[in-house]
Scaffold this motif. Sequence first.
Motif, PDB file in Angstrom:
ATOM      1  N   ALA B 104       0.830  -1.208   0.000  1.00 20.63           N
ATOM      2  CA  ALA B 104       0.000   0.000   0.000  1.00 20.63           C
ATOM      3  C   ALA B 104       0.861   1.254   0.000  1.00 20.63           C
ATOM      4  CB  ALA B 104      -0.948   0.001   1.200  1.00 20.63           C
ATOM      5  N   LEU B 126     -10.599   0.641  -7.797  1.00 23.52           N
ATOM      6  CA  LEU B 126     -10.207   0.140  -6.475  1.00 23.52           C
ATOM      7  C   LEU B 126     -11.313   0.377  -5.460  1.00 23.52           C
ATOM      8  CD1 LEU B 126      -6.468   1.091  -5.835  1.00 23.52           C
ATOM      9  CD2 LEU B 126      -7.464  -1.161  -6.102  1.00 23.52           C
ATOM     10  N   LEU B 127     -11.807   1.603  -5.475  1.00 22.51           N
ATOM     11  CA  LEU B 127     -12.855   1.987  -4.526  1.00 22.51           C
ATOM     12  C   LEU B 127     -14.097   1.130  -4.723  1.00 22.51           C
ATOM     13  CD1 LEU B 127     -13.351   4.084  -2.352  1.00 22.51           C
ATOM     14  CD2 LEU B 127     -14.246   5.606  -4.079  1.00 22.51           C
ATOM     15  N   SER B 130     -13.466  -2.620  -3.836  1.00 23.58           N
ATOM     16  CA  SER B 130     -13.290  -2.853  -2.408  1.00 23.58           C
ATOM     17  C   SER B 130     -14.613  -2.731  -1.678  1.00 23.58           C
ATOM     18  CB  SER B 130     -12.262  -1.888  -1.822  1.00 23.58           C
ATOM     19  OG  SER B 130     -12.754  -0.576  -1.853  1.00 23.58           O
ATOM     20  N   GLY B 165      -7.948  -8.080   0.230  1.00 20.25           N
ATOM     21  CA  GLY B 165      -9.165  -7.399   0.656  1.00 20.25           C
ATOM     22  C   GLY B 165      -8.891  -6.091   1.380  1.00 20.25           C
ATOM     23  N   LEU B 167      -6.083  -4.190   1.112  1.00 20.63           N
ATOM     24  CA  LEU B 167      -5.214  -3.236   0.418  1.00 20.63           C
ATOM     25  C   LEU B 167      -5.904  -1.964  -0.080  1.00 20.63           C
ATOM     26  CD1 LEU B 167      -2.522  -5.223  -1.557  1.00 20.63           C
ATOM     27  CD2 LEU B 167      -2.188  -3.129  -0.262  1.00 20.63           C
ATOM     28  N   PRO B 168      -7.066  -2.067  -0.762  1.00 24.14           N
ATOM     29  CA  PRO B 168      -7.626  -0.810  -1.292  1.00 24.14           C
ATOM     30  C   PRO B 168      -7.805   0.261  -0.222  1.00 24.14           C
ATOM     31  CG  PRO B 168      -8.757  -2.671  -2.252  1.00 24.14           C
ATOM     32  CD  PRO B 168      -7.859  -3.227  -1.187  1.00 24.14           C
ATOM     33  N   ALA B 169      -8.393  -0.139   0.908  1.00 22.38           N
ATOM     34  CA  ALA B 169      -8.594   0.855   1.966  1.00 22.38           C
ATOM     35  C   ALA B 169      -7.257   1.370   2.477  1.00 22.38           C
ATOM     36  CB  ALA B 169      -9.407   0.243   3.109  1.00 22.38           C
ATOM     37  N   ILE B 171      -4.521   1.615   0.792  1.00 25.97           N
ATOM     38  CA  ILE B 171      -3.992   2.535  -0.222  1.00 25.97           C
ATOM     39  C   ILE B 171      -4.637   3.909  -0.083  1.00 25.97           C
ATOM     40  CG2 ILE B 171      -3.901   3.017  -2.701  1.00 25.97           C
ATOM     41  CD1 ILE B 171      -3.665  -0.026  -3.129  1.00 25.97           C
ATOM     42  N   PHE B 172      -5.942   3.929   0.131  1.00 28.10           N
ATOM     43  CA  PHE B 172      -6.622   5.227   0.234  1.00 28.10           C
ATOM     44  C   PHE B 172      -6.167   5.997   1.459  1.00 28.10           C
ATOM     45  CE2 PHE B 172      -9.727   3.309  -2.704  1.00 28.10           C
ATOM     46  CZ  PHE B 172      -9.664   4.296  -3.666  1.00 28.10           C
ATOM     47  N   GLY B 290     -13.390   2.628   7.292  1.00 28.09           N
ATOM     48  CA  GLY B 290     -13.082   1.287   6.845  1.00 28.09           C
ATOM     49  C   GLY B 290     -12.348   0.469   7.884  1.00 28.09           C
ATOM     50  N   ILE B 291     -12.165   1.047   9.061  1.00 30.80           N
ATOM     51  CA  ILE B 291     -11.388   0.370  10.079  1.00 30.80           C
ATOM     52  C   ILE B 291     -11.982  -0.976  10.436  1.00 30.80           C
ATOM     53  CG2 ILE B 291     -12.500   1.236  12.169  1.00 30.80           C
ATOM     54  CD1 ILE B 291      -9.347   2.046  12.759  1.00 30.80           C
TER      55      ILE B 291
ATOM     56  N   ALA C   9     -11.896   8.732  -0.797  1.00 28.93           N
ATOM     57  CA  ALA C   9     -11.847   7.444  -0.124  1.00 28.93           C
ATOM     58  C   ALA C   9     -13.052   7.260   0.780  1.00 28.93           C
ATOM     59  CB  ALA C   9     -10.573   7.345   0.699  1.00 28.93           C
ATOM     60  N   GLN C  11     -12.954   5.855   3.425  1.00 28.06           N
ATOM     61  CA  GLN C  11     -12.460   5.836   4.785  1.00 28.06           C
ATOM     62  C   GLN C  11     -12.681   7.166   5.463  1.00 28.06           C
ATOM     63  OE1 GLN C  11     -10.750   4.566   2.141  1.00 28.06           O
ATOM     64  NE2 GLN C  11     -11.606   2.623   2.782  1.00 28.06           N
ATOM     65  N   ALA C  63       0.821  -4.011  -5.297  1.00 28.70           N
ATOM     66  CA  ALA C  63      -0.525  -3.807  -4.749  1.00 28.70           C
ATOM     67  C   ALA C  63      -1.579  -4.189  -5.778  1.00 28.70           C
ATOM     68  CB  ALA C  63      -0.702  -2.356  -4.311  1.00 28.70           C
ATOM     69  N   VAL C  67      -4.404  -7.082  -5.412  1.00 26.54           N
ATOM     70  CA  VAL C  67      -5.824  -6.716  -5.487  1.00 26.54           C
ATOM     71  C   VAL C  67      -6.456  -7.376  -6.706  1.00 26.54           C
ATOM     72  CG1 VAL C  67      -7.433  -4.817  -5.810  1.00 26.54           C
ATOM     73  CG2 VAL C  67      -5.519  -4.555  -4.252  1.00 26.54           C
ATOM     74  N   LEU C  71      -9.003  -9.968  -5.332  1.00 27.68           N
ATOM     75  CA  LEU C  71     -10.228  -9.189  -5.119  1.00 27.68           C
ATOM     76  C   LEU C  71     -11.019  -9.060  -6.416  1.00 27.68           C
ATOM     77  CD1 LEU C  71     -11.404  -7.659  -2.599  1.00 27.68           C
ATOM     78  CD2 LEU C  71     -10.680  -5.583  -3.739  1.00 27.68           C
ATOM     79  N   TRP C 162     -17.265  -2.609  19.549  1.00 24.98           N
ATOM     80  CA  TRP C 162     -16.954  -2.578  18.122  1.00 24.98           C
ATOM     81  C   TRP C 162     -15.621  -3.256  17.824  1.00 24.98           C
ATOM     82  CZ3 TRP C 162     -14.597   2.057  15.254  1.00 24.98           C
ATOM     83  CH2 TRP C 162     -14.882   1.995  13.889  1.00 24.98           C
ATOM     84  N   TRP C 269     -22.257  -3.332   4.665  1.00 30.60           N
ATOM     85  CA  TRP C 269     -21.479  -4.207   5.555  1.00 30.60           C
ATOM     86  C   TRP C 269     -22.372  -5.252   6.215  1.00 30.60           C
ATOM     87  CZ3 TRP C 269     -18.763   0.583   8.086  1.00 30.60           C
ATOM     88  CH2 TRP C 269     -17.799   1.074   7.195  1.00 30.60           C
ATOM     89  N   LEU C 327     -21.068   5.755  -4.238  1.00 27.05           N
ATOM     90  CA  LEU C 327     -20.026   6.548  -4.902  1.00 27.05           C
ATOM     91  C   LEU C 327     -20.621   7.813  -5.514  1.00 27.05           C
ATOM     92  CD1 LEU C 327     -17.719   3.858  -6.524  1.00 27.05           C
ATOM     93  CD2 LEU C 327     -17.440   5.138  -4.420  1.00 27.05           C
TER      94      LEU C 327
END
Lengths: 370, 293, 334
Positions: B104, B126-127, B130, B165, B167-169, B171-172, B290-291, C9, C11, C63, C67, C71, C162, C269, C327
């Motif tokens: 990453a 990727l986004l 993932s 699985g 890696l994408p997160a 990487i971001f 994404g944690i 992202a 995230q 990477a 992936v 994936l 969590w 999820w 997205l």
Amino acid sequence: MAEVTISALVKVFPNGARAADGLDLTIRDGEFFALLGPSGCGKTTLLRMLAGLETPTGGTITLGGQDVTRLPPGKRDLAMVFQDYALYPHMTVTDNIAYPLKVRKVAKDERHAKAREAAGSLQLEELMERRPGQLSGGQQQRVALARALAYPTELFLFDEPLSNLDARLRLEARTFLKRLQTDLGVTTVYVTHDQSEALALADRMAVMDAGRFRQVGAPLEVYQRPSSRFVASFIGSVPMNLLPATVADGGLRVGSNRVPVPAHAREHVAAGDEVVVGARPEYAELLAEPADDALAGTVAVVELLGTEYLVTVEDGDLSVQATAPEDPGIGSRAWVRLGERHTLLYRADDGELVDAPRAASARDQMVAAG
Amino acid sequence: MTATARTGARAATPATAARPPVVGPLLARVGFYVFALVVGAFFALPVLWLLTAPFDADPTLSVAVPSLTLSNFAAMFSNPYVGSSLRNSILLSLGTMLLVVTAAALCAYALSRVRIPGRDLLLYILLLFSSVVSGTAAMVPLFQLINQFGLINTHTGVMLVLAGGLLPAGIFILKDFMDSIPPSYEEFARVAGASPLQTLRDVVVPVARPGLAVVAVWTIVNVWGDFLIPFILLRSPDKAPAAVVMFNFYTEGGQANLRLISAYSFLYSIPVVVMYLFVNRRYGFRFYGGIKR
Amino acid sequence: MSAGAGPKAPQTPAGGGAGGGAGAAPASQDASDDAPAAAAGGQETAGAVVLGRGGASAFVAPALGLVGVFLIFPALWTLYLGLTNARLTGLAAAEPQFVGLSNFVRALTDPLFRNSLKVTAIFVVGSAVVGQTGLGFLLAWSLRGWRGPVRSAIEVLVILAWIIPGSVVAFLWIALLDGRSGTLNTLIPGDGGIEWLLRYPMASIIVFNTWRGAAFSMLLFGAALASLPPSHLETARLAGASAWQQLRDVILPSIRGHILTALLLISLWTFNLFTPYLLTRGGPNFQTEVLPIYIYRVAISSGQLGYGAAISAIMLAINLVVALVYLNVLKDKT
């Protein structure tokens, strides 16, 4: 020490922007050379090409007679100070200053001694064990400078090194920088968008716009005889008066007034030509009495500059500024004599200075060079 | 308590006449504490057992004041799978972490600094993938793939699948981080004469270290708790990580050994709690959704 | 700083805690002052100073390889496998036959598949949409403005739920809900213990998953609420709006994007969650057999890989729809 030559330098970015459009320039050995221009004019790109951080699309760069156009940055023996200083947050001041020496495999003791030496000349001795995050902006700027001084170089490159300082500190640093460069005598290229910095520091300067040099010369020359309206409007803390005028009856018709044609331009204009009269407020004279060759109007604004006043005189659409030792009082009648010796004429169509027959105007020379 | 309520009321009254006076703040305060009590109980109740049972000489399924002992922990290690499973968990976590952090970091750095053709499309793909491809939705092809590679029942297989699985997160997160590092850092190093490798070693890696640490901890926490992938890809019980062994302990026939289960749960949970506290203390709880997946 | 905006992202949907850790960088002004030229070239080519295109490709390769193989390829392969009769063991394991859409036809007529769809829908709506998103917002909203130990204690408890490993929390809930000696039954007066996981299996896993995941939306909404300019609320309060009116007219509209983000991500999820298996293994009598468990049972336990892959493909398609909506929401927000 080295002379820098660039010839036919072109840089086109992938998005099509031409940051350098056929640049030719020689920077003499030991000279302090300023690159001045508005945002996006290509000055930083030129500096980065000198550093080796950008690869030119065409043309060559030589440094001390050696062609360095394709040389990686580390092989050019130059030092660069960045706008954001690029101090490493994970290193102490000592390690930051000594880093270029570490790269050159200088032994630890020796490089620390050199770092202390460089820091000493910049009053940084007390801060050697600090990290950049613990320093003020002015201290960071000096560390960046010390880092450039600590190793032997042929050329200094400065990318707006003072722009992150507050106004007062900037003046102090400017004086210091000038003294330093004079002492060291290292060829220096200095990028700035602040015309007062360029005027104050440079031995010679270039005014850039759209990837081209609009004027290259000594600061006083650029200040007194801007070669185009663009340069004229860009240089000077107080903007130059730029008044539309028509050549008629051997003189210039400015609004309802008549002023003489400047001597150097007399041969190159003919009746009916549309021109722009350029005159710096500092050279203009404010009169309380009517006078020949003066523009008449009413005082609209008075601003204190410190030792003198900047007075704006208006007559209809016409607005002229002049400096005066006394406050004339708003609303009073006033006459402004532009000062023939320092008055310039620019062609209304292409904005070039009227000082030569049209065929050989500055603009055509530029085009030919490009 | 009364004093603060009263000053609160006094301060509020003259300012806003429209609000219900005097009782408002007091009521809000009481309401908040009632709410806090109910919610606190809801969230605490299941966890309490984990804090009492491991230290109870004779634990039951319900929460009780323990007759304090540490013997459960001592006895636990007589079960052969306790030691091996924790070792396996450590191995899988660290192995996957190394894979994820290395790959990453390299990828994020290149994506942050160099204009690779089609970069934005790449990031979008990727986004998208993932988000779309989860371990559960892809368990069949993953199982088949690992089978075909002959990696079934190997830790390598588990690590590769988990790394793919995560890696994408990763990487971001790291690209975000690299983007915040001024490029002049590297430029100065290059002008000063550092080679590209020196620049990465002396400048980029140290400056990016907090980001690398966050991704490392995040990967470890995820792998440490992951159940499904090792559950379907590993066969021999001696290769199973703690997540799977824990499940085996309470689903295997016969009377559940609560002394073993409680002590083991406690030991198995400690590392993630500690790592959470570490990240929270060191870097502040930076919020990466994404944690958890 | 980043020139080519690109997709943001997932995230960092909160915007709040986002932005990486600039902690290291000093007062770095936007270095690309030399506007249009540098905006295109500056940062982009800057990296070329270290890497160059070839180096960049080498950096990206590991990477992307991982992936791609583990994936992206599996997702595409699922589509193919779903059209075969591949099995874990036996003849069809060695040489799977192409069977067209028959796996999909079979799924549509399988009452257990339809049961699983229904169970999954109830689970997602109950625990993700209402449970996690709702409780998470309630938590963030009530804790907002409070400081001190009570707030910290609640936050720690919620986050603890969590981060403890899934197989541990599953057992904690098995213990809590146990029919004979579970903590819940000992708290309820009377001697007839209730086997919660057998009597109310769906409600149990919904409450369990709400408990398990409320932290995410609490943190997300917490960051969103903290980023609201206080002047917005003060204006409403000065206008005499009640707490409910403030919530409805000011707060909810301004964090709409966050709510949508939370709903979509948490639903996604939860839809892919295998953890209910650890509590109920899909039982009793398939009452909690959500799609992931269904796939596990038919594909891995019973070895019908082809059929399982077809179900996986359906699941991936649903994921794809949700992800595309998500997205799009992100793109609109930035």
